[in-house]
Design a protein around this motif. Structure first.
Motif, PDB file in Angstrom:
ATOM      1  N   SER A  89       0.835  -1.206   0.000  1.00 48.61           N
ATOM      2  CA  SER A  89       0.000   0.000   0.000  1.00 48.61           C
ATOM      3  C   SER A  89       0.864   1.248   0.000  1.00 48.61           C
ATOM      4  O   SER A  89       0.640   2.183  -0.772  1.00 48.61           O
ATOM      5  CB  SER A  89      -0.892   0.025   1.240  1.00 48.61           C
ATOM      6  OG  SER A  89      -1.772  -1.067   1.225  1.00 48.61           O
ATOM      7  N   LEU A  90       1.824   1.243   0.901  1.00 47.56           N
ATOM      8  CA  LEU A  90       2.660   2.432   1.026  1.00 47.56           C
ATOM      9  C   LEU A  90       3.487   2.645  -0.237  1.00 47.56           C
ATOM     10  O   LEU A  90       3.656   3.771  -0.709  1.00 47.56           O
ATOM     11  CB  LEU A  90       3.565   2.277   2.255  1.00 47.56           C
ATOM     12  CG  LEU A  90       4.356   3.505   2.672  1.00 47.56           C
ATOM     13  CD1 LEU A  90       3.456   4.711   2.875  1.00 47.56           C
ATOM     14  CD2 LEU A  90       5.148   3.221   3.938  1.00 47.56           C
ATOM     15  N   LEU A 101       1.360   4.181  -2.924  1.00 53.91           N
ATOM     16  CA  LEU A 101       1.173   5.617  -2.680  1.00 53.91           C
ATOM     17  C   LEU A 101       2.423   6.397  -3.029  1.00 53.91           C
ATOM     18  O   LEU A 101       2.360   7.472  -3.613  1.00 53.91           O
ATOM     19  CB  LEU A 101       0.830   5.849  -1.209  1.00 53.91           C
ATOM     20  CG  LEU A 101      -0.601   5.559  -0.797  1.00 53.91           C
ATOM     21  CD1 LEU A 101      -0.733   5.651   0.718  1.00 53.91           C
ATOM     22  CD2 LEU A 101      -1.551   6.559  -1.452  1.00 53.91           C
ATOM     23  N   CYS A 122       3.367   9.687  -5.599  1.00 54.12           N
ATOM     24  CA  CYS A 122       3.939  10.952  -5.126  1.00 54.12           C
ATOM     25  C   CYS A 122       5.319  11.096  -5.721  1.00 54.12           C
ATOM     26  O   CYS A 122       6.221  10.352  -5.401  1.00 54.12           O
ATOM     27  CB  CYS A 122       4.033  10.943  -3.605  1.00 54.12           C
ATOM     28  SG  CYS A 122       4.898  12.368  -2.971  1.00 54.12           S
ATOM     29  N   HIS A 176      -4.619  10.698   0.312  1.00 53.44           N
ATOM     30  CA  HIS A 176      -5.120   9.352   0.624  1.00 53.44           C
ATOM     31  C   HIS A 176      -5.429   9.222   2.109  1.00 53.44           C
ATOM     32  O   HIS A 176      -6.463   8.700   2.508  1.00 53.44           O
ATOM     33  CB  HIS A 176      -4.115   8.279   0.224  1.00 53.44           C
ATOM     34  CG  HIS A 176      -4.466   6.941   0.773  1.00 53.44           C
ATOM     35  ND1 HIS A 176      -5.424   6.134   0.223  1.00 53.44           N
ATOM     36  CD2 HIS A 176      -4.036   6.290   1.889  1.00 53.44           C
ATOM     37  CE1 HIS A 176      -5.550   5.049   0.958  1.00 53.44           C
ATOM     38  NE2 HIS A 176      -4.721   5.112   1.976  1.00 53.44           N
ATOM     39  N   LEU A 177      -4.527   9.718   2.923  1.00 52.57           N
ATOM     40  CA  LEU A 177      -4.717   9.590   4.374  1.00 52.57           C
ATOM     41  C   LEU A 177      -5.972  10.331   4.813  1.00 52.57           C
ATOM     42  O   LEU A 177      -6.684   9.896   5.712  1.00 52.57           O
ATOM     43  CB  LEU A 177      -3.494  10.112   5.121  1.00 52.57           C
ATOM     44  CG  LEU A 177      -2.227   9.285   4.914  1.00 52.57           C
ATOM     45  CD1 LEU A 177      -1.033   9.954   5.576  1.00 52.57           C
ATOM     46  CD2 LEU A 177      -2.404   7.886   5.451  1.00 52.57           C
ATOM     47  N   TYR A 178      -6.245  11.454   4.161  1.00 52.23           N
ATOM     48  CA  TYR A 178      -7.435  12.220   4.514  1.00 52.23           C
ATOM     49  C   TYR A 178      -8.699  11.585   3.947  1.00 52.23           C
ATOM     50  O   TYR A 178      -9.789  12.089   4.126  1.00 52.23           O
ATOM     51  CB  TYR A 178      -7.319  13.669   4.045  1.00 52.23           C
ATOM     52  CG  TYR A 178      -6.689  14.554   5.080  1.00 52.23           C
ATOM     53  CD1 TYR A 178      -7.234  14.667   6.353  1.00 52.23           C
ATOM     54  CD2 TYR A 178      -5.544  15.287   4.785  1.00 52.23           C
ATOM     55  CE1 TYR A 178      -6.641  15.477   7.306  1.00 52.23           C
ATOM     56  CE2 TYR A 178      -4.948  16.095   5.729  1.00 52.23           C
ATOM     57  CZ  TYR A 178      -5.506  16.185   6.995  1.00 52.23           C
ATOM     58  OH  TYR A 178      -4.925  16.982   7.929  1.00 52.23           O
ATOM     59  N   GLY A 179      -8.524  10.502   3.243  1.00 52.18           N
ATOM     60  CA  GLY A 179      -9.706   9.794   2.751  1.00 52.18           C
ATOM     61  C   GLY A 179     -10.251  10.362   1.459  1.00 52.18           C
ATOM     62  O   GLY A 179     -11.352  10.024   1.052  1.00 52.18           O
ATOM     63  N   ILE A 186      -0.193  11.117  -1.170  1.00 54.14           N
ATOM     64  CA  ILE A 186      -0.102  10.363   0.086  1.00 54.14           C
ATOM     65  C   ILE A 186      -1.009  11.021   1.128  1.00 54.14           C
ATOM     66  O   ILE A 186      -1.858  10.380   1.746  1.00 54.14           O
ATOM     67  CB  ILE A 186       1.355  10.318   0.597  1.00 54.14           C
ATOM     68  CG1 ILE A 186       2.240   9.560  -0.395  1.00 54.14           C
ATOM     69  CG2 ILE A 186       1.410   9.674   1.964  1.00 54.14           C
ATOM     70  CD1 ILE A 186       3.705   9.492   0.006  1.00 54.14           C
ATOM     71  N   ILE A 187      -0.819  12.309   1.287  1.00 56.56           N
ATOM     72  CA  ILE A 187      -1.618  13.043   2.281  1.00 56.56           C
ATOM     73  C   ILE A 187      -3.101  12.964   1.931  1.00 56.56           C
ATOM     74  O   ILE A 187      -3.941  12.728   2.804  1.00 56.56           O
ATOM     75  CB  ILE A 187      -1.151  14.524   2.345  1.00 56.56           C
ATOM     76  CG1 ILE A 187       0.282  14.601   2.891  1.00 56.56           C
ATOM     77  CG2 ILE A 187      -2.107  15.359   3.183  1.00 56.56           C
ATOM     78  CD1 ILE A 187       0.445  14.131   4.313  1.00 56.56           C
ATOM     79  N   GLU A 218      -1.556  18.942  -2.687  1.00 53.35           N
ATOM     80  CA  GLU A 218      -1.734  18.103  -3.874  1.00 53.35           C
ATOM     81  C   GLU A 218      -1.064  16.741  -3.717  1.00 53.35           C
ATOM     82  O   GLU A 218      -1.035  15.946  -4.661  1.00 53.35           O
ATOM     83  CB  GLU A 218      -1.143  18.799  -5.107  1.00 53.35           C
ATOM     84  CG  GLU A 218      -1.924  20.027  -5.521  1.00 53.35           C
ATOM     85  CD  GLU A 218      -1.192  20.825  -6.603  1.00 53.35           C
ATOM     86  OE1 GLU A 218      -0.288  20.248  -7.253  1.00 53.35           O
ATOM     87  OE2 GLU A 218      -1.500  22.021  -6.778  1.00 53.35           O
ATOM     88  N   CYS A 219      -0.500  16.493  -2.529  1.00 52.99           N
ATOM     89  CA  CYS A 219       0.246  15.256  -2.327  1.00 52.99           C
ATOM     90  C   CYS A 219      -0.714  14.073  -2.253  1.00 52.99           C
ATOM     91  O   CYS A 219      -1.651  14.049  -1.466  1.00 52.99           O
ATOM     92  CB  CYS A 219       1.057  15.342  -1.045  1.00 52.99           C
ATOM     93  SG  CYS A 219       1.975  13.841  -0.723  1.00 52.99           S
ATOM     94  N   ILE A 274       1.794  20.678  -0.675  1.00 51.70           N
ATOM     95  CA  ILE A 274       1.418  19.479   0.047  1.00 51.70           C
ATOM     96  C   ILE A 274      -0.077  19.161  -0.099  1.00 51.70           C
ATOM     97  O   ILE A 274      -0.478  18.004   0.041  1.00 51.70           O
ATOM     98  CB  ILE A 274       1.842  19.641   1.526  1.00 51.70           C
ATOM     99  CG1 ILE A 274       2.097  18.267   2.135  1.00 51.70           C
ATOM    100  CG2 ILE A 274       0.830  20.436   2.320  1.00 51.70           C
ATOM    101  CD1 ILE A 274       2.895  18.336   3.393  1.00 51.70           C
TER     102      ILE A 274
END
Ligand SMILES: [Zn+2]
Ligand SMILES: [Zn+2]
Ligand SMILES: [Zn+2]
Ligand SMILES: [Zn+2]
Lengths: 139, 139
Positions: B107-108, B111, B115, B130-133, B127-128, B124-125, B122
């Motif tokens: 998964s990582l 991601l 990126c 994705h983390l925010y859903g 990874i971020i 537009e990142c 940031i």
DNA sequence: CTTGACCCTGTAGTTACCTACAAGGTGTAG
DNA sequence: CTACACCTTGTAGGTAACTACAGGGTCAAG
């Protein structure tokens, strides 16, 4: 941005109320507004943040690393390279864990194959003898 | 069977004195004889037992599982099949851990590849986000 | 107005495995 | 004799991430 108390937030996110309060106490979640009664009131931002935490945990990040990611998202100077560096470091860490477990697995597997799982007395068991440091079965 | 005090045993095995006393307190190591002064006196059996503990830990066994292994070696009715069952269970456990880490790693890694590690803001990142859903990057 | 679900704070326990004192006694080399 | 290393006990801290109360206050339905 619908407002909700801690129980609603808990149900909405699957994170227990005690855990939510724990996160707040430890700075992983900002302190929310309060009703006159003292009840915490959350907006949907809190749910997003909890989702972030859960996703990042699922990727192997610790809570303090997740705090750093939050700090990064709040830093106007931060960019993709910063985030990517954390991701790369975590990837390396995961790889190391996998390697350690794989070595462990191989040693144990080798020992198991020496042990026929029969009814030999335990004093002749290659696994036990290996653990006692007796020669003959180097794993 | 040369006798030694706790410090000698510690140096001989690489296990700290505090740790040795901890093992004794918690029943992982039998209580040794004492000198009139109260000093603990160990025979080389203790060193073997510490070696056993270290080896078994290196294979992924917890201290309480190690206690069970010791109990097994002291049980006249126990045989190879008993030991092998523990080893097989531990092997399964290790495999599960490896699998979980491997999924995490994938998964990582996915991601990270989205990126580009450049100087995009940031917000537009991938990874971020994705983390925010946020949708678009399912890992 | 009562019942029951919900919320509050603060403290302490859990798991696993150590690690670190503090305050004092012992053994030995010079 | 005097350092100094070593030993003793008991208690407490540390990590990581919760989890579980106790003892109380609040809110909404009926
Ligand atoms: Zn056998
Ligand atoms: Zn065997
Ligand atoms: Zn970018
Ligand atoms: Zn990025």
């Amino acid at each position: 941005m619908k407002a909700m108390t801690i129980g609603k937030l808990s149900k909405a996110t699957g994170v227990g109320t005690e855990t939510i309060r724990y996160y707040e106490r430890n700075g992983f979640l900002p302190a929310p507004e309060r009703l006159p009664s003292g009840y915490r009131v959350y907006s949907s931002d809190a749910a997003k943040r909890l989702k972030f935490i859960k996703e990042a945990q699922a990727l192997g990040f610790t809570l303090s690393e997740i705090s750093e990611l939050f700090a990064l998202t709040d830093d106007p100077g931060a960019d993709c390279a910063d985030v990517n560096a954390r991701a790369a470091a975590k990837l390396t860490e995961i790889d190391e864990k996998i390697e350690r477990l794989t070595r462990m697995r191989e040693s144990l597997d080798r020992l198991s194959r020496y042990c026929p799982a029969d009814e030999h007395p335990i004093t002749e068991c290659s696994i036990i003898n290996h653990l006692y440091g007796k020669a003959g079965f180097d794993a």
